[in-house]
Design a protein around this motif. Structure first.
Motif, mmCIF file in Angstrom:
data_model
loop_
_atom_site.group_PDB
_atom_site.id
_atom_site.type_symbol
_atom_site.label_atom_id
_atom_site.label_comp_id
_atom_site.label_asym_id
_atom_site.label_seq_id
_atom_site.Cartn_x
_atom_site.Cartn_y
_atom_site.Cartn_z
ATOM 1 N N THR A 138 19.956 -70.182 2.545
ATOM 2 C CA THR A 138 18.721 -69.416 2.371
ATOM 3 C C THR A 138 18.705 -68.786 0.984
ATOM 4 N N ALA A 139 17.502 -68.397 0.571
ATOM 5 C CA ALA A 139 17.319 -67.775 -0.746
ATOM 6 C C ALA A 139 16.517 -66.500 -0.589
ATOM 7 N N THR A 167 13.448 -67.172 2.501
ATOM 8 C CA THR A 167 13.156 -66.435 3.729
ATOM 9 C C THR A 167 12.936 -64.934 3.526
ATOM 10 N N TYR A 168 13.273 -64.407 2.370
ATOM 11 C CA TYR A 168 13.313 -62.951 2.222
ATOM 12 C C TYR A 168 12.861 -62.576 0.820
ATOM 13 N N VAL A 183 -0.669 -63.667 -6.154
ATOM 14 C CA VAL A 183 0.601 -64.124 -5.572
ATOM 15 C C VAL A 183 0.332 -64.763 -4.225
ATOM 16 N N VAL A 184 1.062 -65.833 -3.946
ATOM 17 C CA VAL A 184 1.015 -66.513 -2.653
ATOM 18 C C VAL A 184 2.443 -66.616 -2.137
ATOM 19 N N LEU A 185 2.661 -66.152 -0.899
ATOM 20 C CA LEU A 185 3.977 -66.269 -0.269
ATOM 21 C C LEU A 185 3.919 -67.301 0.842
ATOM 22 N N PRO A 186 4.992 -68.094 1.031
ATOM 23 C CA PRO A 186 4.961 -69.205 1.998
ATOM 24 C C PRO A 186 5.283 -68.765 3.425
ATOM 25 N N GLU A 187 5.065 -69.674 4.374
ATOM 26 C CA GLU A 187 5.339 -69.407 5.783
ATOM 27 C C GLU A 187 6.826 -69.211 6.051
ATOM 28 N N SER A 188 7.680 -69.738 5.192
ATOM 29 C CA SER A 188 9.132 -69.628 5.415
ATOM 30 C C SER A 188 9.631 -68.192 5.307
ATOM 31 N N ASP A 190 10.204 -64.573 6.275
ATOM 32 C CA ASP A 190 10.080 -63.804 7.516
ATOM 33 C C ASP A 190 10.475 -62.344 7.336
ATOM 34 N N LYS A 191 10.695 -61.935 6.077
ATOM 35 C CA LYS A 191 10.974 -60.514 5.837
ATOM 36 C C LYS A 191 10.507 -60.123 4.441
ATOM 37 N N LEU A 192 9.730 -59.029 4.372
ATOM 38 C CA LEU A 192 9.334 -58.416 3.103
ATOM 39 C C LEU A 192 9.823 -56.974 3.114
#
Length: 457
Positions: A138-139, A167-168, A183-188, A190-192
């Motif tokens: 993961t990145a 993922t983060y 900015v666009v964030l992807p579906e992958s 799962d935490k901001l």
């Protein structure tokens, strides 16, 4: 604005770029070995510095007066020694320092690097800084190159022949960037973390496709020109102050899964006109709409049971308030300053709940209380509803006998929410093109007795 020093340049002279107040980024090559005194002094907008690993001699006060540096990228696995104090105290406190993997402790022992507080072991890939984890591939997004304007974070990145799922997004990863516009964030993802996009003065669009359940504290706080936000469909909880001081924000739609929202979500959002709340929301917290002076209308879903302290304080343009049937607790100052309300829609068909004097005296004197058909006498027996001078009973909507209306565009109609509460009256075409109806499902009942179902997006 962004300067890449050519690959063959070995030295930057004394005061070479001093006073270049529009410089945003400088990238130095591996061949560069020497930087002279005051080389970048007073480059007041300089936000990104990428040092080459060949640098071995640095003069005094190279970056003095550069108070806007957000990212400092260093590529030495063993930090060089003997450099003078290149930076001001401001940089020591707030700059993100990106260093090679396994080198953080070495940097913390050598000056001037030891004076910095925020070290991240990260890799830059296509203008975004990531920490890569080989254990689960993961990145984590740590930050990004400061001269980028429109950023699309990918769902995966590749480094050293390996793929890593993004993922983060780490705390304040994009915060305080002066150039970020969208900015666009992807579906992958799962935490901001908190404050991810705070204090980005040019940010106007954020599309969050993430698979998130929670938005962190202060997510967009102080991003003054933010206008368009798409929130994740999976969202269930929103922490406090995510849109505080977003002066350009005009409308927001929350997905229906949102059950809880923190305090002061829209503090001082002075351009905000409409908000569509989740049908699962349980309460309006302290100061949620504090200072939203242009908020014109709000519909509280039936799931909302409580309005807390100062939740609509300063909403001086609020004209239409629709209250769901679940409400059973209202703080005495929740609506007290909303003195220009002209219509209050309520839907209790049985005996309505009793509250204190929750409305301004002007509202009791001038607003119309719209109640379900045949219930006005019940409302006239219970405080605060009994203090209203004007009552209107909503006629049956005709939902059960919807037909197509002939020549409907020029006909006068009443618009009802599905709860049966009347929300607007006028010529059908004018209502449909005025933009006054928030997103939702409605029924239009025409003067000739016909009706139709409407979906406003």
């Amino acid at each position: 604005r962004s300067i890449t020093i050519p690959d063959k340049v070995a030295s930057i002279g004394i005061s070479a770029f001093e006073g270049c107040t529009n410089m945003v980024m400088v990238k130095m090559p591996k061949a560069l070995t020497e930087i002279g005194n005051y080389a970048f002094k007073s480059c007041t907008k300089l936000a990104e510095v990428q040092c080459g690993e060949g640098l071995s001699s640095v003069g005094t006060n190279v970056f003095s007066g550069c108070d806007s540096i957000v990212n400092l990228s260093l590529k030495w696995t063993t930090p060089p020694t003997g450099f003078p104090d290149m930076f001001t105290e401001n940089e020591h406190l707030k700059t993100n320092v990106y260093v090679p993997y396994g080198s953080t402790e070495a940097y913390k022992k050598e000056e001037p690097w030891s004076k910095f507080l925020r070290f991240y072991e990260a890799t830059e890939i296509n203008g975004i800084y990531y920490t890569l984890y080989d254990t689960d591939h993961t990145a984590t997004v740590r930050g990004y190159v400061q001269d980028n304007h429109d950023v699309v974070v990918p769902s995966k990145v590749t480094a050293n022949g390996n793929d890593y799922s993004v993922t983060y997004v780490y705390q304040a990863a994009f915060a305080s960037n002066r150039n970020l516009t969208s900015v666009v964030l992807p579906e992958s993802v799962d935490k901001l973390d908190s404050f991810t996009f705070s204090s980005c003065p040019k940010l106007h669009t954020a599309i969050l496709k993430c698979n998130l359940k929670t938005l962190g504290w202060g997510m967009f706080e102080m991003s003054r020109n933010l206008k368009h936000v798409e929130l994740p469909a999976t969202l269930e909880s929103v922490k406090s102050e995510i849109f505080s001081f977003c002066f350009g924000l005009q409308s927001v739609t929350f997905p229906n899964g949102v059950k809880t929202m923190g305090t002061y979500i829209f503090r001082e959002c002075e351009a905000l006109e409409s908000v569509t709340l989740s049908d699962s929301l349980t309460s309006i917290e302290d100061g949620t709409f504090f200072g939203c002076e242009n908020l014109n209308s709000i519909e509280l879903p039936n799931s909302v049971t409580e309005l807390k302290k100062k939740s609509f304080d300063g909403c001086t343009s609020l004209a239409t308030l629709t209250i769901g049937t679940g409400l059973n607790s209202v703080a005495i100052d929740a609506l007290a300053s909303c003195k220009n309300i002209t219509t209050v829609n309520v839907g209790w068909t049985d005996v309505p709940p009793a509250f204190g004097d929750i409305f301004h005296a002007n509202v009791f004197a001038n607003a119309t209380l719209c109640v379900p058909y045949g219930t006005s006498n019940k409302y006239k027996q219970v405080n605060p509803w009994s203090k209203f001078q004007k009552f209107e009973e909503n006629a049956p909507t005709g939902i059960g006998t919807i037909e197509n209306a002939a020549d409907e565009a020029n006909m006068v109609c009443d618009i009802y929410a599905l709860s049966g509460v009347k929300v607007a009256t006028g010529v059908y075409a004018n209502l449909m093109h005025s933009g006054t109806l928030p997103a939702g499902i409605y029924v239009a009942r025409f003067a000739n007795g016909t009706a139709k179902k409407l979906i406003v997006k």
